[in-house]
Design a protein around this motif. Structure first.
Motif, short mmCIF file in Angstrom:
data_model
loop_
_atom_site.label_atom_id
_atom_site.label_comp_id
_atom_site.label_asym_id
_atom_site.label_seq_id
_atom_site.Cartn_x
_atom_site.Cartn_y
_atom_site.Cartn_z
N LEU A 142 0.83 -1.20 0.00
CA LEU A 142 0.00 0.00 0.00
C LEU A 142 0.87 1.26 0.00
N ILE A 143 1.90 1.27 0.81
CA ILE A 143 2.81 2.42 0.86
C ILE A 143 3.46 2.63 -0.50
N LEU A 144 3.88 1.56 -1.14
CA LEU A 144 4.46 1.67 -2.48
C LEU A 144 3.44 2.24 -3.45
N ASP A 145 2.22 1.73 -3.43
CA ASP A 145 1.17 2.21 -4.34
C ASP A 145 0.93 3.71 -4.18
N ILE A 146 0.81 4.16 -2.95
CA ILE A 146 0.54 5.58 -2.69
C ILE A 146 1.76 6.42 -3.07
N PHE A 147 2.95 5.93 -2.76
CA PHE A 147 4.17 6.66 -3.12
C PHE A 147 4.29 6.85 -4.63
N GLU A 186 4.49 13.50 5.17
CA GLU A 186 3.44 13.75 4.19
C GLU A 186 2.87 12.44 3.65
N LEU A 187 3.77 11.51 3.36
CA LEU A 187 3.31 10.21 2.86
C LEU A 187 2.51 9.48 3.93
N TYR A 188 2.96 9.56 5.17
CA TYR A 188 2.25 8.91 6.27
C TYR A 188 0.81 9.42 6.37
N ALA A 189 0.63 10.74 6.21
CA ALA A 189 -0.72 11.32 6.29
C ALA A 189 -1.61 10.73 5.20
N LYS A 190 -1.06 10.52 4.01
CA LYS A 190 -1.85 9.95 2.92
C LYS A 190 -2.13 8.46 3.15
N VAL A 191 -1.13 7.75 3.65
CA VAL A 191 -1.29 6.31 3.92
C VAL A 191 -2.31 6.11 5.03
N LYS A 192 -2.25 6.94 6.06
CA LYS A 192 -3.14 6.83 7.22
C LYS A 192 -4.61 6.97 6.81
N ARG A 193 -4.87 7.82 5.78
CA ARG A 193 -6.24 7.98 5.29
C ARG A 193 -6.77 6.69 4.68
N ARG A 194 -5.88 5.88 4.13
CA ARG A 194 -6.29 4.61 3.49
C ARG A 194 -6.29 3.45 4.48
N ALA A 208 -5.57 3.26 8.66
CA ALA A 208 -5.16 3.89 9.92
C ALA A 208 -4.29 3.00 10.79
N SER A 209 -4.22 1.71 10.47
CA SER A 209 -3.42 0.79 11.30
C SER A 209 -1.92 0.88 10.98
N ILE A 210 -1.56 1.53 9.88
CA ILE A 210 -0.14 1.63 9.50
C ILE A 210 0.50 2.79 10.24
N GLY A 211 1.60 2.50 10.92
CA GLY A 211 2.27 3.51 11.71
C GLY A 211 3.30 4.31 10.92
N GLN A 212 3.67 5.43 11.49
CA GLN A 212 4.64 6.33 10.84
C GLN A 212 6.00 5.64 10.67
N ALA A 213 6.40 4.83 11.64
CA ALA A 213 7.68 4.13 11.54
C ALA A 213 7.68 3.15 10.36
N THR A 214 6.54 2.52 10.10
CA THR A 214 6.44 1.61 8.96
C THR A 214 6.60 2.36 7.65
N VAL A 215 6.00 3.53 7.56
CA VAL A 215 6.14 4.35 6.35
C VAL A 215 7.59 4.76 6.18
N TYR A 216 8.21 5.21 7.25
CA TYR A 216 9.61 5.66 7.20
C TYR A 216 10.52 4.51 6.77
N ARG A 217 10.37 3.36 7.38
CA ARG A 217 11.22 2.21 7.04
C ARG A 217 10.98 1.74 5.60
N THR A 218 9.74 1.79 5.16
CA THR A 218 9.43 1.38 3.79
C THR A 218 10.04 2.35 2.79
N LEU A 219 10.02 3.65 3.08
CA LEU A 219 10.68 4.61 2.20
C LEU A 219 12.18 4.32 2.09
N LYS A 220 12.79 3.95 3.21
CA LYS A 220 14.21 3.59 3.19
C LYS A 220 14.44 2.37 2.30
N LEU A 221 13.53 1.39 2.38
CA LEU A 221 13.64 0.20 1.53
C LEU A 221 13.45 0.56 0.05
N LEU A 222 12.49 1.45 -0.22
CA LEU A 222 12.26 1.88 -1.61
C LEU A 222 13.50 2.59 -2.16
#
Length: 153
Positions: A34-39, A50-58, A60-74
């Motif tokens: 999901l994070i990849l799709d939104i990114f 900013e990405l976390y705010a968009k992901v959270k709208r889709r 809400a169970s995804i945390g900010q740390a997950t978004v941050y770590r996924t961006l690092k992986l991307l």
């Protein structure tokens, strides 16, 4: 040096990300997908917040740390590129199949314009060759005042 990110066998972003995660013995989770799709829908530069705010709208169970770590992986697999401008905030821009570009950045409002100039690219290659370098990558950020801020100043 007009480079595109080269993914073997013309993989999709999802295939490239899955292969990267498997190579590093990590799981492709629904949250990472999901994070990849939104990114990938982002037209420009986005911070993890900013990405976390968009992901959270889709979801809400995804945390900010997950978004941050996924961006690092991307970024690690070449689907994203981390960029930092005058404000010191790290932003990410999609890098999958993207043409190389540079940036004009306003020091007052932070407006960022992506630029691509064949003459500048050629000159950079000439300078590298003159000094015996083989360019692998480069980054050029030009800082100044945009027309709106220049008028206000």
């Amino acid at each position: 040096m007009r480079q595109k990110t080269d993914f073997s066998d013309r993989q999709t972003p999802h295939q490239a990300f899955t292969a990267y995660l498997q190579q590093h013995r990590l799981k492709i989770t629904p949250q990472r997908r999901l994070i990849l799709d939104i990114f990938l829908l982002e037209p420009g530069h986005v911070s993890s917040e900013e990405l976390y705010a968009k992901v959270k709208r889709r979801d809400a169970s995804i945390g900010q740390a997950t978004v941050y770590r996924t961006l690092k992986l991307l970024a690690g697999c070449g689907l994203a590129e981390a960029v930092s401008f005058a404000d010191g905030i790290t932003r990410y821009e999609p890098h999958f199949g993207a043409e190389h570009h540079d940036h004009l950045i306003c020091e007052l409002c932070g407006r960022t314009i992506e630029i691509m100039d064949p003459l500048i690219e050629t000159r950079q290659e000439e300078l590298a060759a003159k000094y015996g370098f083989t360019l692998v990558r480069h980054k050029m950020d030009l800082y100044g005042l945009c027309p709106k801020c220049r008028t206000r100043a």
